[in-house]
Design a protein around this motif. Structure first.
Motif, PDB file in Angstrom:
ATOM      1  N   LEU A 208     -52.889 -87.850  57.289  1.00  0.00           N
ATOM      2  CA  LEU A 208     -52.008 -86.698  57.420  1.00  0.00           C
ATOM      3  C   LEU A 208     -52.795 -85.396  57.429  1.00  0.00           C
ATOM      4  O   LEU A 208     -53.128 -84.864  58.473  1.00  0.00           O
ATOM      5  CB  LEU A 208     -50.987 -86.687  56.285  1.00  0.00           C
ATOM      6  N   ASN A 209     -53.105 -84.861  56.286  1.00  0.00           N
ATOM      7  CA  ASN A 209     -53.823 -83.588  56.202  1.00  0.00           C
ATOM      8  C   ASN A 209     -55.268 -83.841  55.833  1.00  0.00           C
ATOM      9  O   ASN A 209     -55.569 -84.229  54.718  1.00  0.00           O
ATOM     10  CB  ASN A 209     -53.175 -82.687  55.137  1.00  0.00           C
ATOM     11  N   GLU A 210     -56.175 -83.624  56.758  1.00  0.00           N
ATOM     12  CA  GLU A 210     -57.594 -83.791  56.491  1.00  0.00           C
ATOM     13  C   GLU A 210     -58.313 -82.458  56.551  1.00  0.00           C
ATOM     14  O   GLU A 210     -59.483 -82.375  56.859  1.00  0.00           O
ATOM     15  CB  GLU A 210     -58.214 -84.760  57.512  1.00  0.00           C
ATOM     16  N   GLY A 211     -57.610 -81.384  56.253  1.00  0.00           N
ATOM     17  CA  GLY A 211     -58.191 -80.055  56.363  1.00  0.00           C
ATOM     18  C   GLY A 211     -59.040 -79.702  55.167  1.00  0.00           C
ATOM     19  O   GLY A 211     -58.928 -78.598  54.649  1.00  0.00           O
ATOM     20  N   ASP A 212     -59.853 -80.604  54.722  1.00  0.00           N
ATOM     21  CA  ASP A 212     -60.726 -80.408  53.569  1.00  0.00           C
ATOM     22  C   ASP A 212     -60.018 -79.591  52.509  1.00  0.00           C
ATOM     23  O   ASP A 212     -59.065 -80.055  51.934  1.00  0.00           O
ATOM     24  CB  ASP A 212     -62.038 -79.759  53.989  1.00  0.00           C
ATOM     25  N   ASN A 213     -60.433 -78.354  52.261  1.00  0.00           N
ATOM     26  CA  ASN A 213     -59.757 -77.563  51.251  1.00  0.00           C
ATOM     27  C   ASN A 213     -59.101 -76.337  51.871  1.00  0.00           C
ATOM     28  O   ASN A 213     -58.929 -75.315  51.220  1.00  0.00           O
ATOM     29  CB  ASN A 213     -60.737 -77.154  50.158  1.00  0.00           C
ATOM     30  N   ASP A 214     -58.772 -76.416  53.148  1.00  0.00           N
ATOM     31  CA  ASP A 214     -58.098 -75.307  53.810  1.00  0.00           C
ATOM     32  C   ASP A 214     -56.590 -75.460  53.806  1.00  0.00           C
ATOM     33  O   ASP A 214     -55.883 -74.538  54.180  1.00  0.00           O
ATOM     34  CB  ASP A 214     -58.581 -75.192  55.265  1.00  0.00           C
ATOM     35  N   SER A 215     -56.057 -76.603  53.438  1.00  0.00           N
ATOM     36  CA  SER A 215     -54.609 -76.745  53.438  1.00  0.00           C
ATOM     37  C   SER A 215     -54.199 -77.884  52.530  1.00  0.00           C
ATOM     38  O   SER A 215     -54.887 -78.894  52.476  1.00  0.00           O
ATOM     39  CB  SER A 215     -54.119 -77.037  54.849  1.00  0.00           C
ATOM     40  N   PRO A 216     -53.054 -77.746  51.906  1.00  0.00           N
ATOM     41  CA  PRO A 216     -52.470 -76.463  51.518  1.00  0.00           C
ATOM     42  C   PRO A 216     -52.921 -76.108  50.113  1.00  0.00           C
ATOM     43  O   PRO A 216     -53.517 -76.941  49.429  1.00  0.00           O
ATOM     44  CB  PRO A 216     -50.976 -76.747  51.577  1.00  0.00           C
ATOM     45  N   ARG A 217     -52.616 -74.925  49.638  1.00  0.00           N
ATOM     46  CA  ARG A 217     -53.114 -74.495  48.337  1.00  0.00           C
ATOM     47  C   ARG A 217     -52.040 -73.742  47.557  1.00  0.00           C
ATOM     48  O   ARG A 217     -51.153 -73.112  48.131  1.00  0.00           O
ATOM     49  CB  ARG A 217     -54.339 -73.593  48.495  1.00  0.00           C
ATOM     50  N   GLN A 218     -52.180 -73.792  46.223  1.00  0.00           N
ATOM     51  CA  GLN A 218     -51.350 -73.004  45.323  1.00  0.00           C
ATOM     52  C   GLN A 218     -52.251 -72.101  44.484  1.00  0.00           C
ATOM     53  O   GLN A 218     -53.356 -72.491  44.122  1.00  0.00           O
ATOM     54  CB  GLN A 218     -50.561 -73.886  44.359  1.00  0.00           C
ATOM     55  N   GLU A 219     -51.738 -70.931  44.167  1.00  0.00           N
ATOM     56  CA  GLU A 219     -52.409 -70.032  43.239  1.00  0.00           C
ATOM     57  C   GLU A 219     -51.407 -69.590  42.184  1.00  0.00           C
ATOM     58  O   GLU A 219     -50.295 -69.179  42.522  1.00  0.00           O
ATOM     59  CB  GLU A 219     -52.949 -68.788  43.953  1.00  0.00           C
ATOM     60  N   ASN A 220     -51.790 -69.673  40.944  1.00  0.00           N
ATOM     61  CA  ASN A 220     -51.006 -69.122  39.835  1.00  0.00           C
ATOM     62  C   ASN A 220     -51.894 -68.162  39.072  1.00  0.00           C
ATOM     63  O   ASN A 220     -53.016 -68.514  38.696  1.00  0.00           O
ATOM     64  CB  ASN A 220     -50.526 -70.225  38.890  1.00  0.00           C
ATOM     65  N   ARG A 221     -51.390 -66.952  38.835  1.00  0.00           N
ATOM     66  CA  ARG A 221     -52.136 -65.940  38.097  1.00  0.00           C
ATOM     67  C   ARG A 221     -51.261 -65.408  36.965  1.00  0.00           C
ATOM     68  O   ARG A 221     -50.082 -65.107  37.184  1.00  0.00           O
ATOM     69  CB  ARG A 221     -52.552 -64.780  39.007  1.00  0.00           C
ATOM     70  N   PHE A 222     -51.850 -65.290  35.778  1.00  0.00           N
ATOM     71  CA  PHE A 222     -51.121 -64.789  34.617  1.00  0.00           C
ATOM     72  C   PHE A 222     -51.984 -63.768  33.887  1.00  0.00           C
ATOM     73  O   PHE A 222     -53.194 -63.965  33.729  1.00  0.00           O
ATOM     74  CB  PHE A 222     -50.774 -65.925  33.644  1.00  0.00           C
ATOM     75  N   LEU A 223     -51.343 -62.721  33.435  1.00  0.00           N
ATOM     76  CA  LEU A 223     -52.004 -61.723  32.601  1.00  0.00           C
ATOM     77  C   LEU A 223     -51.018 -61.302  31.516  1.00  0.00           C
ATOM     78  O   LEU A 223     -49.870 -60.958  31.813  1.00  0.00           O
ATOM     79  CB  LEU A 223     -52.426 -60.498  33.415  1.00  0.00           C
TER      80      LEU A 223
ATOM     81  N   HIS B 195     -45.200 -56.012  24.514  1.00  0.00           N
ATOM     82  CA  HIS B 195     -45.710 -57.152  25.274  1.00  0.00           C
ATOM     83  C   HIS B 195     -45.581 -56.866  26.771  1.00  0.00           C
ATOM     84  O   HIS B 195     -44.498 -56.541  27.264  1.00  0.00           O
ATOM     85  CB  HIS B 195     -44.914 -58.409  24.903  1.00  0.00           C
ATOM     86  N   TYR B 196     -46.716 -56.990  27.485  1.00  0.00           N
ATOM     87  CA  TYR B 196     -46.719 -56.870  28.950  1.00  0.00           C
ATOM     88  C   TYR B 196     -47.169 -58.199  29.540  1.00  0.00           C
ATOM     89  O   TYR B 196     -48.128 -58.810  29.080  1.00  0.00           O
ATOM     90  CB  TYR B 196     -47.659 -55.765  29.413  1.00  0.00           C
ATOM     91  N   GLN B 197     -46.469 -58.653  30.580  1.00  0.00           N
ATOM     92  CA  GLN B 197     -46.796 -59.927  31.216  1.00  0.00           C
ATOM     93  C   GLN B 197     -46.670 -59.796  32.721  1.00  0.00           C
ATOM     94  O   GLN B 197     -45.694 -59.239  33.232  1.00  0.00           O
ATOM     95  CB  GLN B 197     -45.852 -61.027  30.709  1.00  0.00           C
ATOM     96  N   GLU B 198     -47.650 -60.317  33.422  1.00  0.00           N
ATOM     97  CA  GLU B 198     -47.629 -60.349  34.889  1.00  0.00           C
ATOM     98  C   GLU B 198     -47.861 -61.775  35.351  1.00  0.00           C
ATOM     99  O   GLU B 198     -48.787 -62.451  34.884  1.00  0.00           O
ATOM    100  CB  GLU B 198     -48.708 -59.431  35.457  1.00  0.00           C
ATOM    101  N   GLU B 199     -47.027 -62.255  36.243  1.00  0.00           N
ATOM    102  CA  GLU B 199     -47.093 -63.632  36.727  1.00  0.00           C
ATOM    103  C   GLU B 199     -46.984 -63.645  38.243  1.00  0.00           C
ATOM    104  O   GLU B 199     -46.108 -62.984  38.812  1.00  0.00           O
ATOM    105  CB  GLU B 199     -45.962 -64.454  36.111  1.00  0.00           C
ATOM    106  N   GLN B 200     -47.871 -64.373  38.894  1.00  0.00           N
ATOM    107  CA  GLN B 200     -47.867 -64.479  40.360  1.00  0.00           C
ATOM    108  C   GLN B 200     -47.957 -65.946  40.755  1.00  0.00           C
ATOM    109  O   GLN B 200     -48.725 -66.718  40.159  1.00  0.00           O
ATOM    110  CB  GLN B 200     -49.046 -63.723  40.974  1.00  0.00           C
ATOM    111  N   PHE B 201     -47.180 -66.326  41.750  1.00  0.00           N
ATOM    112  CA  PHE B 201     -47.262 -67.670  42.321  1.00  0.00           C
ATOM    113  C   PHE B 201     -47.350 -67.540  43.832  1.00  0.00           C
ATOM    114  O   PHE B 201     -46.599 -66.779  44.451  1.00  0.00           O
ATOM    115  CB  PHE B 201     -46.037 -68.511  41.961  1.00  0.00           C
ATOM    116  N   LYS B 202     -48.288 -68.280  44.426  1.00  0.00           N
ATOM    117  CA  LYS B 202     -48.467 -68.222  45.875  1.00  0.00           C
ATOM    118  C   LYS B 202     -48.767 -69.619  46.397  1.00  0.00           C
ATOM    119  O   LYS B 202     -49.531 -70.377  45.798  1.00  0.00           O
ATOM    120  CB  LYS B 202     -49.621 -67.288  46.236  1.00  0.00           C
TER     121      LYS B 202
END
Length: 611
Positions: A240-255, A271-278
């Motif tokens: 199916l997907n043999e795109g090495d590490n080019d597909s697909p990806r998730q990013e989660n960032r927390f501060l 309290h301050y919190q920042e959350e990102q999901f991509k």
């Protein structure tokens, strides 16, 4: 010298981690030791106590036993959570419940996209403070690896610098590869804390930064789950997907930033919190089967959500009761929707008595009321027996992802769900000597939101119930030790909406001894088994598990071996996972379409240093 060693190890771990080609993007898990083992010094001459910095619990003595080295359990969260959850075949991936547990939801609006990775994430409430004899500086170092692409490092540095100032640093890095190409996980956590005390004033500052990166190939895209035979990591190909590490990806960032100050019986927290999901995929499969029912194109996909939160809280301690009052401001967005700004107010109360504890919390905002209630009673009986009873319930609103989902600007679903309710009742009995416990629990989910067979969110206009019993029993005779855990689960009603194994067994047998006064060793085996069930499928687009009825996963007993050695404060362990593969000769699927590596050898070391 200690700081130089600490920095050198962090730099080396980060350099090794960077070799993995995905660069575009807690009580901790220490098992409980017996009383004899917990206080046995075996060369540890310094007295060390710890507690969580945000907790008012009593100080506990630091566990220096060898139990931590029996298995690889990653995360800063709670003890033994690895027994209760499954994953996508390797550490660092999203987890799903095998032994159901009541988990408190975040009251008020929440993103809902990164929740299955929360147990790997460092939070301010998991930052520890230590009390070391003579105010010496403490450095805890833990390192574990299979190879240079599969490694983990945890480090803590803490010291009561003087009577007024205490500082602490916690850092972790996890890099793991899965069975299939392009399936990898990379996590980093950094926690800083600073405490200052003078006269009646106490002030604390906490800073926590977390990043969680996932690279996917969708697992095995075939209904036939047998027949793979590669012997080690990242060697199996899929069509199916043999795109090495080019597909697909998730990013989660927390501060997270948290400032706390105490003045007599008052406490204020800001309290301050920042959350990102991509999620993004720039190399789509030609047949789009990776995304199931979703309509995609060959230009790539993107999904992004973000939340910022500011919470202001004031509390007052009145004897055994603590009262809370606060305000919360949130700004939430999902591409391509406009920014939503939400205000909420909340109030809470906690009571902690000798045998009875109770707490309640309510939050009102956006014309919706969320609440949580908890009650627990414990009473010691004669001859080492103790009994406990508890009840808890909560009402919470849907997450933003459950309500709305967009891919590259295209609306996938737009729901108007109502609130869900959950309840848990339990009875427990524990005994000492040959330590053991017995628990019976009832779980109720009213109007739950699930992800259906199409991978989309759906709210049930009904209730789901579960009965659960758990028995744990330890046994030891001279140098022989045994620990057994049995779990039974029975769904009441629509079992298809709540897939769980009806039976689980975990058995650990080991021998222990001493070479001389300051050295000890343990050698043993660990057996794990669970009954067949329709383990959930996984949708990387949303970082969510969803129902599937294509494959009833059968699980064979997994047998692991371990050998650990302790000399003074230095501990080293070898773990060989899944010896059973040699006679079963088939892959072990921890979840639908995701296989574990057949077997591997892991080396781990743990070292405590003092200045």
């Amino acid at each position: 010298m200690r700081i130089v060693l600490f920095a050198t190890l962090l730099f080396w771990a980060s350099s090794s981690w960077a070799q993995t080609p995905v660069d575009s993007l807690q009580q901790d898990s220490l098992p409980a030791a017996t009383e004899a083992e917990r206080f046995q010094k075996l060369g540890d001459s310094l007295k060390i106590k710890w507690r969580y910095a945000l907790s008012k619990n009593k100080w506990a003595k630091l566990d220096t036993s060898l139990h931590y080295m029996h298995d690889f359990a990653w995360g800063w969260a709670e003890e033994s959570w690895t027994q209760n959850y499954g994953n996508l075949g390797h550490w660092g991936t999203p987890v799903f419940a095998k032994t159901w547990q009541y988990e408190e939801k975040e009251l008020g609006p929440r993103l809902g996209a990164g929740e299955h990775l929360d147990r790997y994430r460092l939070r301010p409430k998991q930052l520890r403070i230590y009390e070391v004899e003579n105010d010496k500086a403490l450095t805890n170092l833990y390192y574990s690896q299979i190879n240079l692409k599969n490694l983990a490092l945890k480090a803590e540095l803490a010291q009561q610098y003087n009577k007024q100032l205490y500082y602490g640093i916690q850092y972790s890095v996890l890099s793991q590869r899965g069975y299939f190409n392009s399936l990898s996980s990379q996590h980093r956590d950094l926690g800083l804390q600073l405490h200052y005390q003078k006269a009646n004033y106490k002030g604390s500052l906490f800073v926590v930064s977390s990043s969680q990166n996932q690279s996917e190939n969708g697992g095995l895209q075939d209904s036939v789950l047998q027949g793979l035979s590669n012997d080690f990591l990242e060697t199996a190909e899929t069509s199916l997907n043999e795109g090495d590490n080019d597909s697909p990806r998730q990013e989660n960032r927390f501060l997270e930033l948290l400032y706390r100050q105490n003045w007599k019986n008052w406490e204020h927290q800001l309290h301050y919190q920042e959350e990102q999901f991509k999620f993004f995929d720039n190399n789509l499969a030609t047949d789009s089967s990776f995304y199931g029912p979703l309509q995609v194109n060959n230009r790539g996909l993107r999904m992004a959500m973000q939340q910022q939160l500011i919470q202001n809280q004031l509390s007052y301690q009145l004897a055994d009761i603590q009262l809370f009052l606060g305000h919360r401001f949130q700004a939430i967005t999902q591409e391509p929707l406009p920014l939503e700004q939400l205000n909420s107010v909340f109030a809470a109360a906690n009571y902690q008595g000798q045998n009875l504890s109770a707490s309640g919390q309510v939050l009102f905002g956006d014309q919706t009321l969320d609440y949580q209630l908890k009650l627990r009673y414990e009473r010691p009986l004669s001859k080492g027996l103790a009994v406990a009873a508890w009840g808890q319930m909560q009402q919470f609103r849907p997450s933003f992802l459950e309500q709305k989902a967009y891919l590259s600007g295209q609306e996938i679903w737009n729901n108007d769900f109502g609130q869900s309710q959950e309840a848990n009742l339990g009875l427990g009995l524990s005994w000492k000597g040959q330590e053991g416990s017995l628990k019976a629990q009832y779980f109720l989910r009213q109007n739950p939101i699930i992800y259906n067979l199409n991978g989309q969110s759906e709210q049930l206009n009904s209730s789901l119930s579960l009965l659960q019993a758990e028995l744990q029993q330890s046994f030891h005779y001279k140098g022989f030790y045994s620990k057994t855990r049995l779990v039974g689960q029975l769904q009441v009603g629509e079992e298809k909406y709540w897939p769980l194994p009806q039976g689980q067994l975990q058995q650990k047998l080991y021998f222990k001894g001493k070479y001389f006064r300051n050295a000890s060793w343990q050698l043993g085996f660990r057996l794990r088994y669970q009954t067949a069930f329709y383990a959930q499928a996984y949708a990387p687009t949303w970082n969510q598990f969803y129902l599937q009825d294509q494959q009833l996963l059968q699980f064979y007993p997994q047998l692991d071996a371990f050998a650990v050695l302790k000399v003074y404060r230095f501990r080293i362990g070898l773990n060989y996972q899944n010896i059973s593969y040699f006679w079963e000769n088939q892959n072990y699927f921890s979840s639908y379409q995701y296989a574990e590596a057949n077997n591997w050898l892991r080396l781990s070391v743990l070292w405590q240093l003092f200045d």
